[in-house]
Motif scaffolding. Structure first.
Motif, PDB file in Angstrom:
ATOM      1  N   UNK A 191      14.841   8.706 -28.508  1.00 50.84           N
ATOM      2  CA  UNK A 191      15.330   7.334 -28.655  1.00 50.84           C
ATOM      3  C   UNK A 191      15.157   6.563 -27.358  1.00 50.84           C
ATOM      4  N   UNK A 192      14.775   5.325 -27.486  1.00 47.68           N
ATOM      5  CA  UNK A 192      14.546   4.466 -26.336  1.00 47.68           C
ATOM      6  C   UNK A 192      15.855   3.835 -25.875  1.00 47.68           C
ATOM      7  N   UNK A 193      15.971   3.641 -24.561  1.00 51.12           N
ATOM      8  CA  UNK A 193      17.149   2.995 -23.996  1.00 51.12           C
ATOM      9  C   UNK A 193      16.714   2.027 -22.904  1.00 51.12           C
ATOM     10  N   UNK A 194      17.393   0.890 -22.833  1.00 53.91           N
ATOM     11  CA  UNK A 194      17.140  -0.066 -21.752  1.00 53.91           C
ATOM     12  C   UNK A 194      18.388  -0.252 -20.888  1.00 53.91           C
ATOM     13  N   UNK A 195      19.388   0.608 -21.111  1.00 54.18           N
ATOM     14  CA  UNK A 195      20.642   0.542 -20.351  1.00 54.18           C
ATOM     15  C   UNK A 195      20.530   1.404 -19.101  1.00 54.18           C
ATOM     16  N   UNK A 196      20.484   0.764 -17.940  1.00 53.10           N
ATOM     17  CA  UNK A 196      20.292   1.474 -16.672  1.00 53.10           C
ATOM     18  C   UNK A 196      21.634   1.981 -16.148  1.00 53.10           C
ATOM     19  N   UNK A 197      21.671   3.267 -15.833  1.00 49.31           N
ATOM     20  CA  UNK A 197      22.867   3.907 -15.297  1.00 49.31           C
ATOM     21  C   UNK A 197      22.867   3.871 -13.776  1.00 49.31           C
ATOM     22  N   UNK A 198      21.699   4.143 -13.172  1.00 46.39           N
ATOM     23  CA  UNK A 198      21.624   4.265 -11.715  1.00 46.39           C
ATOM     24  C   UNK A 198      20.165   4.210 -11.281  1.00 46.39           C
ATOM     25  N   UNK A 199      19.963   4.174  -9.984  1.00 47.56           N
ATOM     26  CA  UNK A 199      18.621   4.244  -9.396  1.00 47.56           C
ATOM     27  C   UNK A 199      18.674   5.223  -8.224  1.00 47.56           C
ATOM     28  N   UNK A 200      17.561   5.880  -7.987  1.00 44.26           N
ATOM     29  CA  UNK A 200      17.452   6.720  -6.797  1.00 44.26           C
ATOM     30  C   UNK A 200      16.004   6.670  -6.330  1.00 44.26           C
ATOM     31  N   UNK A 201      15.784   7.153  -5.121  1.00 43.22           N
ATOM     32  CA  UNK A 201      14.451   7.058  -4.547  1.00 43.22           C
ATOM     33  C   UNK A 201      13.852   8.446  -4.329  1.00 43.22           C
ATOM     34  N   UNK A 202      12.631   8.613  -4.808  1.00 44.67           N
ATOM     35  CA  UNK A 202      11.870   9.835  -4.543  1.00 44.67           C
ATOM     36  C   UNK A 202      10.932   9.530  -3.392  1.00 44.67           C
ATOM     37  N   UNK A 203      10.859  10.473  -2.471  1.00 44.81           N
ATOM     38  CA  UNK A 203       9.957  10.316  -1.321  1.00 44.81           C
ATOM     39  C   UNK A 203       8.840  11.330  -1.488  1.00 44.81           C
ATOM     40  N   UNK A 204       7.656  10.831  -1.780  1.00 41.72           N
ATOM     41  CA  UNK A 204       6.502  11.683  -2.042  1.00 41.72           C
ATOM     42  C   UNK A 204       5.554  11.628  -0.860  1.00 41.72           C
ATOM     43  N   UNK A 205       5.245  12.779  -0.307  1.00 40.35           N
ATOM     44  CA  UNK A 205       4.272  12.839   0.782  1.00 40.35           C
ATOM     45  C   UNK A 205       2.933  13.274   0.212  1.00 40.35           C
ATOM     46  N   UNK A 206       1.883  12.765   0.788  1.00 42.37           N
ATOM     47  CA  UNK A 206       0.549  13.149   0.358  1.00 42.37           C
ATOM     48  C   UNK A 206      -0.266  13.521   1.581  1.00 42.37           C
ATOM     49  N   UNK A 207      -1.464  13.974   1.347  1.00 38.92           N
ATOM     50  CA  UNK A 207      -2.363  14.322   2.444  1.00 38.92           C
ATOM     51  C   UNK A 207      -2.684  13.085   3.271  1.00 38.92           C
ATOM     52  N   UNK A 208      -3.022  13.260   4.547  1.00 35.84           N
ATOM     53  CA  UNK A 208      -3.365  12.107   5.378  1.00 35.84           C
ATOM     54  C   UNK A 208      -4.510  11.298   4.763  1.00 35.84           C
ATOM     55  N   UNK A 209      -4.457  10.008   4.988  1.00 37.41           N
ATOM     56  CA  UNK A 209      -5.466   9.082   4.493  1.00 37.41           C
ATOM     57  C   UNK A 209      -6.055   8.370   5.698  1.00 37.41           C
ATOM     58  N   UNK A 210      -7.343   8.609   5.959  1.00 40.23           N
ATOM     59  CA  UNK A 210      -8.019   8.008   7.113  1.00 40.23           C
ATOM     60  C   UNK A 210      -7.244   8.283   8.403  1.00 40.23           C
ATOM     61  N   UNK A 211      -6.878   9.552   8.598  1.00 35.10           N
ATOM     62  CA  UNK A 211      -6.149  10.014   9.784  1.00 35.10           C
ATOM     63  C   UNK A 211      -4.762   9.405   9.936  1.00 35.10           C
ATOM     64  N   UNK A 212      -4.181   8.901   8.853  1.00 34.07           N
ATOM     65  CA  UNK A 212      -2.819   8.383   8.890  1.00 34.07           C
ATOM     66  C   UNK A 212      -1.974   9.145   7.879  1.00 34.07           C
TER      67      UNK A 212
END
Length: 99
Positions: free
Chosen positions: A49-70
């Motif tokens: 079932x679909x819901x549009x009622x937001x309970x909370x928010x949180x942040x995921x921090x995703x690291x990836x391989x370096x891009x152009x030495x950064x």
């Protein structure tokens, strides 16, 4: 330094319509992309079932391989929705994103 969010959106999230890039910064040898989901609602994995009622928010921090030495970091804001049915064991669920 604020970078072009449209460029990074097309580079990092190409083909992923569910994600919107809000900001991109490059400082101290690290590129950081701030993004969020763009769907107005999400479906529970158990009940479907679909819901549009937001309970909370949180942040995921995703690291990836370096891009152009950064270093490269994605900060993805994920919403938790309130389930749509009383008989579903999941009271809340996180919005899904493609891998």
């Amino acid at each position: 330094m604020q970078a072009d969010a449209l460029f990074w959106n097309s580079l990092v999230f190409a083909g992923i319509e569910e994600v919107k890039v809000e900001a991109v910064t490059a400082a101290f040898d690290t590129v950081e992309v701030v993004a969020r989901g763009r769907a107005a609602a999400a479906a529970c994995l158990d009940s479907g079932r679909s819901s549009d009622r937001i309970h909370d928010r949180y942040q995921r921090r995703l690291k990836d391989l370096p891009l152009a030495d950064q270093g490269f970091v994605i900060r993805l804001t994920v919403r938790r929705f309130i389930g749509g049915t009383a008989d579903c064991p999941r009271r809340t669920f996180a919005e899904p994103f493609p891998s």
